[in-house]
Design an enzyme around this catalytic site. Structure first.
Site, short mmCIF file in Angstrom:
data_model
loop_
_atom_site.label_atom_id
_atom_site.label_comp_id
_atom_site.label_asym_id
_atom_site.label_seq_id
_atom_site.Cartn_x
_atom_site.Cartn_y
_atom_site.Cartn_z
N ARG A 74 0.85 -1.19 0.00
CA ARG A 74 0.00 0.00 0.00
C ARG A 74 0.88 1.24 0.00
O ARG A 74 1.90 1.27 0.68
CB ARG A 74 -0.93 0.03 1.21
CG ARG A 74 -1.72 1.34 1.30
CD ARG A 74 -2.96 1.25 2.15
NE ARG A 74 -3.61 2.55 2.30
CZ ARG A 74 -4.39 3.13 1.39
NH1 ARG A 74 -4.63 2.53 0.25
NH2 ARG A 74 -4.93 4.30 1.61
N VAL A 75 0.46 2.23 -0.77
CA VAL A 75 1.07 3.55 -0.73
C VAL A 75 0.09 4.44 0.01
O VAL A 75 -0.99 4.74 -0.50
CB VAL A 75 1.35 4.08 -2.14
CG1 VAL A 75 1.89 5.50 -2.08
CG2 VAL A 75 2.35 3.17 -2.87
N CYS A 125 -12.94 10.52 7.62
CA CYS A 125 -12.37 9.91 6.43
C CYS A 125 -12.26 8.40 6.67
O CYS A 125 -12.69 7.90 7.70
CB CYS A 125 -11.00 10.51 6.11
SG CYS A 125 -9.77 10.23 7.42
N GLN A 137 -8.10 2.29 6.65
CA GLN A 137 -7.35 1.67 5.57
C GLN A 137 -5.92 1.33 6.00
O GLN A 137 -5.39 0.28 5.63
CB GLN A 137 -7.32 2.59 4.35
CG GLN A 137 -8.65 2.69 3.64
CD GLN A 137 -8.55 3.47 2.35
OE1 GLN A 137 -7.90 4.51 2.28
NE2 GLN A 137 -9.18 2.98 1.30
N ARG A 150 -4.14 15.12 1.15
CA ARG A 150 -3.97 14.99 -0.30
C ARG A 150 -3.01 16.05 -0.84
O ARG A 150 -3.17 16.58 -1.92
CB ARG A 150 -5.32 15.03 -1.04
CG ARG A 150 -6.22 13.83 -0.72
CD ARG A 150 -7.27 13.59 -1.80
NE ARG A 150 -8.16 14.70 -2.00
CZ ARG A 150 -9.26 14.93 -1.29
NH1 ARG A 150 -9.62 14.08 -0.33
NH2 ARG A 150 -10.02 15.98 -1.53
N ASP A 192 -6.56 16.93 -5.69
CA ASP A 192 -5.58 15.98 -5.18
C ASP A 192 -4.20 16.43 -5.66
O ASP A 192 -3.92 16.42 -6.86
CB ASP A 192 -5.89 14.57 -5.69
CG ASP A 192 -5.05 13.49 -5.00
OD1 ASP A 192 -4.01 13.83 -4.42
OD2 ASP A 192 -5.45 12.31 -5.06
N ARG A 246 -1.23 15.13 -4.42
CA ARG A 246 -0.20 14.17 -4.02
C ARG A 246 0.74 13.86 -5.18
O ARG A 246 0.35 13.93 -6.34
CB ARG A 246 -0.85 12.90 -3.49
CG ARG A 246 -1.52 13.09 -2.14
CD ARG A 246 -2.25 11.86 -1.69
NE ARG A 246 -3.39 11.55 -2.55
CZ ARG A 246 -4.20 10.53 -2.34
NH1 ARG A 246 -3.99 9.71 -1.31
NH2 ARG A 246 -5.23 10.31 -3.15
N THR A 249 -5.60 -0.53 -2.96
CA THR A 249 -6.13 0.82 -3.16
C THR A 249 -7.48 0.73 -3.83
O THR A 249 -7.77 -0.23 -4.54
CB THR A 249 -5.18 1.68 -4.01
OG1 THR A 249 -5.70 3.02 -4.09
CG2 THR A 249 -5.03 1.11 -5.42
N LYS A 289 -4.32 6.50 -8.61
CA LYS A 289 -3.05 6.18 -7.95
C LYS A 289 -2.32 5.09 -8.71
O LYS A 289 -1.10 5.15 -8.89
CB LYS A 289 -3.30 5.74 -6.50
CG LYS A 289 -2.02 5.46 -5.71
CD LYS A 289 -2.31 4.91 -4.32
CE LYS A 289 -2.93 5.95 -3.42
NZ LYS A 289 -3.09 5.44 -2.02
#
Length: 204
Positions: free
Chosen positions: A49-50, A65, A70, A94, A126, A128, A149, A154
């Site tokens: 996971r990122v 959120c 997660q 983000r 976003d 990121r 995800t 992503k």
């Protein structure tokens, strides 16, 4: 590349013992970490996971959120498999930062959704940035991910930086009365693949 490895240590958690690897992005001064479990020498795709930093969700148990949920689910999944990686990137809200995130929350309290709030503050929905992931994964000897995800953008962004995504694995968790509209917005405006997670009984 400006991302350099600094040090590694053991990190015992309720889910199992990970190794924590610290990285410094010399271009921005930001510090990032990778949590790993198991060996990657066979070259097979790695469950991963990122995860972008969310102080409110990850550390303060916010229900606005699904980030903290997660994070926990991803670490549990890696521990269950006995092999995996979680990149923890310091790009709060983000990419807009913690104080601007609080400003965005204030706008959301007044009726804006998560995208509208960021845009009213002058930011993209976003912001990121994922170029830092490749040197981190290269250092760890990871060449392919089974990425946990719900966000196809992503996946596309990581692939654009040369990271091979062998599989996308959904990470559907964390629905509660406080984040239902947030999840609807992520699905409707940001393209997150949430299935029925963001719906309530009145939608069906």
């Amino acid at each position: 590349m400006s991302v350099v490895f600094v040090a590694a240590s053991k990190l015992p958690t309720p889910f199992g013992e990970f190794t924590m690897h610290g990285f410094l992005d010399e271009a921005t001064g930001k510090e990032h970490v990778a949590l790993t479990m198991g060996s990657f020498e066979d070259g097979a795709p790695v469950l991963g996971r990122v995860h972008s930093e969310c102080l409110t969700g990850d550390a303060l148990f916010s229900q606005r959120c699904d980030c903290g949920y997660q994070l926990e689910a991803a670490l549990q999944a890696i521990a269950k498999e006995g092999r995996g990686v979680l990149l923890y990137l310091r790009q709060e809200g983000r990419g807009i930062g913690l104080l601007n995130k609080i400003r965005a929350y204030h706008l959301q309290d007044g009726g804006a959704d998560t995208v509208e709030a960021n845009e009213r503050l002058g930011f993209a929905a976003d912001q990121r940035e994922y170029s830092i992931c490749l040197p981190m994964l290269d250092h760890l000897g990871i060449h392919s991910l089974k990425l946990m995800t719900n966000n196809p953008r992503k996946v596309n962004a990581l692939e654009g930086f040369g990271i091979r995504i062998a599989e996308r694995k959904p990470l559907l968790t964390g629905l509660n009365p406080h984040n239902r509209n947030y999840l609807r917005t992520k699905a409707g405006k940001l393209g997150h693949m949430l299935g029925n997670l963001h719906q309530d009984e009145s939608d069906t």
